[in-house]
Design a protein around this motif. Structure first.
Motif, PDB file in Angstrom:
ATOM      1  N   SER A   1       0.973  -1.209   0.177  1.00  0.00           N
ATOM      2  CA  SER A   1      -0.073  -0.013   0.119  1.00  0.00           C
ATOM      3  C   SER A   1       1.009   1.197  -0.077  1.00  0.00           C
ATOM      4  CB  SER A   1      -1.047  -0.073   1.204  1.00  0.00           C
ATOM      5  OG  SER A   1      -2.037  -1.077   1.126  1.00  0.00           O
ATOM      6  N   LYS A   2       0.762   1.999   1.215  1.00  0.00           N
ATOM      7  CA  LYS A   2       1.644   3.304   1.031  1.00  0.00           C
ATOM      8  C   LYS A   2       3.037   3.150   1.608  1.00  0.00           C
ATOM      9  CE  LYS A   2      -2.340   6.546   1.051  1.00  0.00           C
ATOM     10  NZ  LYS A   2      -3.014   7.703   1.769  1.00  0.00           N
TER      11      LYS A   2
ATOM     12  N   ASN B   1      -0.324   4.420  -6.162  1.00  0.00           N
ATOM     13  CA  ASN B   1       0.483   4.585  -7.099  1.00  0.00           C
ATOM     14  C   ASN B   1       1.876   4.802  -6.590  1.00  0.00           C
ATOM     15  OD1 ASN B   1       0.929   3.856  -9.852  1.00  0.00           O
ATOM     16  ND2 ASN B   1      -0.536   5.363 -10.427  1.00  0.00           N
ATOM     17  N   ASN B   2       2.137   5.179  -5.171  1.00  0.00           N
ATOM     18  CA  ASN B   2       3.132   5.726  -4.720  1.00  0.00           C
ATOM     19  C   ASN B   2       4.714   5.012  -4.976  1.00  0.00           C
ATOM     20  OD1 ASN B   2       1.015   6.109  -3.391  1.00  0.00           O
ATOM     21  ND2 ASN B   2       1.940   7.150  -1.735  1.00  0.00           N
TER      22      ASN B   2
ATOM     23  N   PRO C   1      -6.651   0.232  -7.796  1.00  0.00           N
ATOM     24  CA  PRO C   1      -7.200   0.985  -6.657  1.00  0.00           C
ATOM     25  C   PRO C   1      -8.355   0.144  -6.053  1.00  0.00           C
ATOM     26  CG  PRO C   1      -8.046   2.161  -8.432  1.00  0.00           C
ATOM     27  CD  PRO C   1      -6.981   1.184  -8.934  1.00  0.00           C
ATOM     28  N   VAL C   2      -8.768   0.346  -4.459  1.00  0.00           N
ATOM     29  CA  VAL C   2      -9.622  -0.682  -3.894  1.00  0.00           C
ATOM     30  C   VAL C   2     -10.296   0.525  -2.914  1.00  0.00           C
ATOM     31  CG1 VAL C   2      -9.986  -2.291  -2.102  1.00  0.00           C
ATOM     32  CG2 VAL C   2      -7.953  -2.396  -3.841  1.00  0.00           C
TER      33      VAL C   2
ATOM     34  N   TYR D   1       0.430  -4.387   2.833  1.00  0.00           N
ATOM     35  CA  TYR D   1      -0.842  -4.277   2.281  1.00  0.00           C
ATOM     36  C   TYR D   1      -1.980  -4.228   3.200  1.00  0.00           C
ATOM     37  CZ  TYR D   1      -4.348  -4.861  -1.631  1.00  0.00           C
ATOM     38  OH  TYR D   1      -5.382  -4.714  -2.358  1.00  0.00           O
ATOM     39  N   MET D   2      -2.525  -2.868   3.163  1.00  0.00           N
ATOM     40  CA  MET D   2      -3.451  -2.759   4.235  1.00  0.00           C
ATOM     41  C   MET D   2      -4.960  -2.899   3.662  1.00  0.00           C
ATOM     42  SD  MET D   2      -0.975  -2.114   6.189  1.00  0.00           S
ATOM     43  CE  MET D   2      -2.398  -1.484   7.803  1.00  0.00           C
ATOM     44  N   GLN D   3      -5.126  -3.952   3.320  1.00  0.00           N
ATOM     45  CA  GLN D   3      -6.375  -4.538   2.871  1.00  0.00           C
ATOM     46  C   GLN D   3      -6.735  -5.884   3.359  1.00  0.00           C
ATOM     47  OE1 GLN D   3      -8.942  -2.641   1.112  1.00  0.00           O
ATOM     48  NE2 GLN D   3      -7.491  -0.962   0.932  1.00  0.00           N
TER      49      GLN D   3
END
Length: 297
Positions: free
Chosen positions: A109-110, A139-140, A156-157, A185-187
């Motif tokens: 993720s970020k 996209n970072n 994107p989610v 990955y924060m999902q």
């Protein structure tokens, strides 16, 4: 244009090396039978590790690396012959070529620290795998990844598009990778996705599980006043942060550390714990038993 970075090659010739993983009910004669089988087929054992949960009625685990001339041509016959030995001892087993690099998909993720650690290990040759792709809901990381020649997929989610996003992710990874790495990955991964990769999704959770399951574990730790924080690499199952644990580590903290301090300290733990777990997976050092693992590190 930034030149493509490639990992340094390993100095050991692995073209004729194989790895055998075995788990079975413990009983006399297992090691002798496996060793005799390999000897009779002309193999030379170069490393052997074993563990028993209980010599009387427990389970026995063994990992063997061996060299066999002409391995690629003889591997199918070797497996067919070993199936007879395995049946005798009710074994669960696998034989894999050490020269076949496992293909990784890294989800991020970020936050970049866990991803960067894996990329550094890969570039130095310490992670003997192929990073097939990086998938992110942001996209970072594109500028970090693409100059290395690694495909980067931005998906994107949102709450409304999560199912559609997972379908797109599955299209990219199905049949293309051996394991999925969740590098912060924060999902939450859905059961449908997990079904496609049983014990082949590795997550890094930023706490010493089973403490502080779920979101914001550093805030939970701070509010509890802990004196030790940690990180846990584990396989993903339908139970949130409840899958088989591969590796953990901790570091001492004090009352002087606020939540941001805990996060900063924790990032160092997370990156090393995940890198060790992934390296052990790609080197066939992990055997899953129930909700536990045996790791021949």
């Amino acid at each position: 244009m930034i030149p493509k970075a490639t990992p340094k090659p390993r100095s050991i010739d692995l073209s004729n090396r194989a790895r055998m993983l075995v788990s079975c009910p413990d009983q006399p004669g297992i090691v002798a039978a496996v060793s005799r089988f390999l000897y009779e087929h002309g193999a030379n054992i170069v490393q052997s590790d074993q563990y028993t949960m209980d010599p009387e009625g427990g389970l026995f685990f063994i990992r063997i690396e061996f060299d066999l001339e002409g391995l690629n041509e003889r591997r199918d016959r070797l497996k067919a012959d070993f199936a007879l030995v395995a049946e005798q001892f009710s074994m669960k087993w696998s034989i894999t070529r050490a020269s076949r690099k496992k293909r990784l998909a890294i989800f991020v993720s970020k936050e970049d620290h866990a991803l960067l650690e894996l990329l550094w290990h890969w570039q130095s040759g310490d992670l003997d795998a192929e990073i097939a792709m990086v998938i992110s809901n942001h996209n970072n990381m594109r500028e970090l990844v693409e100059p290395l020649g690694i495909p980067y997929h931005y998906i994107p989610v949102t709450a409304d598009t999560k199912a559609e996003a997972e379908c797109r992710q599955l299209e990219l990874v199905s049949g293309q990778v051996d394991v999925v790495i969740l590098a912060r990955y924060m999902q939450i991964i859905s059961p449908k996705f997990i079904e496609h990769f049983p014990n082949r999704i590795i997550n890094i959770h930023h706490s010493f599980l089973p403490a502080f399951v779920g979101g914001k574990p550093y805030a939970q730790a701070y509010n509890r006043g802990v004196k030790i924080i940690g990180a846990t690499a584990h396989y993903v199952t339908e139970e949130l942060d409840g899958g088989p644990i591969i590796e953990q580590d901790v570091q001492r903290v004090s009352h002087r550390d606020n939540v941001d301090d805990l996060k900063r300290i924790g990032r160092h733990i997370e990156r090393t714990v995940l890198a060790r777990a992934v390296a052990w997976y790609v080197e066939d050092r992990v055997i899953v038993h129930g909700n536990k693992t045996v790791v021949f590190s």
